[in-house]
Design an enzyme around this catalytic site. Sequence first.
Site, short mmCIF file in Angstrom:
data_model
loop_
_atom_site.label_atom_id
_atom_site.label_comp_id
_atom_site.label_asym_id
_atom_site.label_seq_id
_atom_site.Cartn_x
_atom_site.Cartn_y
_atom_site.Cartn_z
CG HIS A 1 -1.44 -13.29 -8.79
ND1 HIS A 1 -0.26 -13.19 -9.50
CD2 HIS A 1 -1.19 -12.73 -7.58
CE1 HIS A 1 0.65 -12.60 -8.72
NE2 HIS A 1 0.11 -12.31 -7.57
N GLY B 1 0.82 -1.22 0.00
CA GLY B 1 0.00 0.00 0.00
C GLY B 1 0.84 1.26 0.00
NE ARG C 1 0.55 -14.87 -5.29
CZ ARG C 1 1.44 -15.47 -6.08
NH1 ARG C 1 1.28 -16.74 -6.40
NH2 ARG C 1 2.48 -14.82 -6.54
NE ARG D 1 7.04 -11.41 -8.90
CZ ARG D 1 6.14 -11.56 -7.93
NH1 ARG D 1 5.12 -12.39 -8.10
NH2 ARG D 1 6.26 -10.90 -6.81
CB THR E 1 -6.00 -8.43 -0.53
OG1 THR E 1 -5.90 -7.07 -0.11
CG2 THR E 1 -5.92 -9.34 0.67
N1 APR Z 1 -8.55 -2.19 6.80
C1 APR Z 1 -7.43 -1.55 6.42
N2 APR Z 1 -6.19 -2.08 6.55
C2 APR Z 1 -6.09 -3.29 7.10
C3 APR Z 1 -7.21 -4.03 7.51
C4 APR Z 1 -8.48 -3.43 7.35
N3 APR Z 1 -9.61 -4.06 7.72
N4 APR Z 1 -6.75 -5.21 8.01
C5 APR Z 1 -5.42 -5.19 7.89
N5 APR Z 1 -5.00 -4.05 7.35
C6 APR Z 1 -3.65 -3.58 7.05
C7 APR Z 1 -2.60 -3.98 8.09
O1 APR Z 1 -2.70 -3.19 9.27
C8 APR Z 1 -1.31 -3.72 7.31
O2 APR Z 1 -0.84 -2.40 7.52
O3 APR Z 1 -3.14 -4.14 5.85
C9 APR Z 1 -1.73 -3.89 5.85
C10 APR Z 1 -1.04 -5.04 5.15
O4 APR Z 1 0.28 -4.72 5.04
P1 APR Z 1 1.49 -5.78 5.06
O5 APR Z 1 1.32 -6.71 6.20
O6 APR Z 1 2.76 -5.01 4.91
O7 APR Z 1 1.23 -6.64 3.74
P2 APR Z 1 1.67 -6.27 2.24
O8 APR Z 1 3.00 -6.82 1.96
O9 APR Z 1 1.40 -4.85 1.99
O10 APR Z 1 0.63 -7.18 1.43
C11 APR Z 1 -0.75 -6.88 1.45
O11 APR Z 1 -1.11 -7.64 -0.77
O12 APR Z 1 0.30 -8.69 -2.28
C12 APR Z 1 -0.71 -8.88 -1.33
O13 APR Z 1 -0.27 -11.08 -0.45
C13 APR Z 1 -0.24 -9.71 -0.17
O14 APR Z 1 -2.42 -10.07 0.74
C14 APR Z 1 -1.23 -9.33 0.89
C15 APR Z 1 -1.50 -7.85 0.58
#
Ligand code: APR
Length: 314
Positions: free
Chosen positions: A181, A20, A94, A157, A125
């Site tokens: 994916h 994000g 995944r 990739r 996600t």
């Molecule tokens: N609303 C908003 N944010 C949320 C919620 C919610 N209900 N639940 C969780 N989050 C936030 C978490 O607090 C965290 O900051 O989502 C974020 C996820 O960030 P990371 O753990 O860093 O994960 P990231 O690597 O960004 O991946 C996110 O994308 O590529 C896909 O497989 C990956 O499903 C994963 C997603």
Amino acid sequence: MDSEIKTRKKVTVAGAGNVGTTTAQLIAEKDLADVVLIDIVDGIPRGKALDILEACPLWHSSAKVTGTNSYDDTADSDVVVITAGLARKPGMSRDDLLQANARIVTQVARDVAKTSPQAIIIVVTNPMDAMAHVVLQASGFPRNRVIGMGGVLDTARMRSFIALETNTHPGDIKAIVLGGHGDLMVPVPRLTMVGDKCITDILPETEIRQIIERTKNGGAEIVGLLKTGSAYYAPAASTVEMIEAMFGIKNEPLPCSVYLDGEYGINGVYVGVPVKLGPDGLQEIIEFDLAEDEKQALDASADAVRQLIKKLQV
Ligand code: APR
């Protein structure tokens, strides 16, 4: 002012984690839109947004970047990118994220539908194709406004691995990856070009097979190295590529996950196919003839997504 014509785009990024915030950073750096970062964790979205905002003068960008925990601040977004959820850890597929992330994206989609009823949603996600299905149902949006990001990443990739192998600029390489994916994605070597030559004419079959395997394994390879999270630079760049196509900045067809309604002989499931994106999201699904083995592989990939949807009972 109500009479003011709105020209500046607004993009909300749900989930201020790795994918994000990198997405927000790229949007701001390219000055594509104002960005709202939203997360359930207090402080983090505001802190990250402020940090990105403070970089904007250095990028000559006028993007306004804000962070929040309230969907009210995301109101009337043009595009909402959903990255909220859990990321993979080593040994996880995944699909292991299925139930937990379905709950999270359902809530996000409902909030988005209330506050930005005209938005286009890009689902990042994982497991992405199944999560796009969940978001479609939970938002009540038409299929042209709920699109999954997967094929652009898988294709990038594959192009990067081909560039390394052939010592070519990745910009000269065109590749296409169809299907879900996940492990059953369908790279199409006969349509993979290096300059004006097909890859099958310049690399031996064994090397092409290795590139395909590495592409299929691309996410897991990075998870294995990072140990505490999954990939985010290329996923974020792929998401921004889709946004640029929606904003009319780029015009090339892109492989995206869309809800198929008979196209490619597949019904009622999200799967990656080449599409044209535009201001209303999905503009056109580009259909081309598949060889028998490609069609079988695409069907198998669609079936794997169907199995996940079944587990969720949505
Ligand atoms: N609303 C908003 N944010 C949320 C919620 C919610 N209900 N639940 C969780 N989050 C936030 C978490 O607090 C965290 O900051 O989502 C974020 C996820 O960030 P990371 O753990 O860093 O994960 P990231 O690597 O960004 O991946 C996110 O994308 O590529 C896909 O497989 C990956 O499903 C994963 C997603």
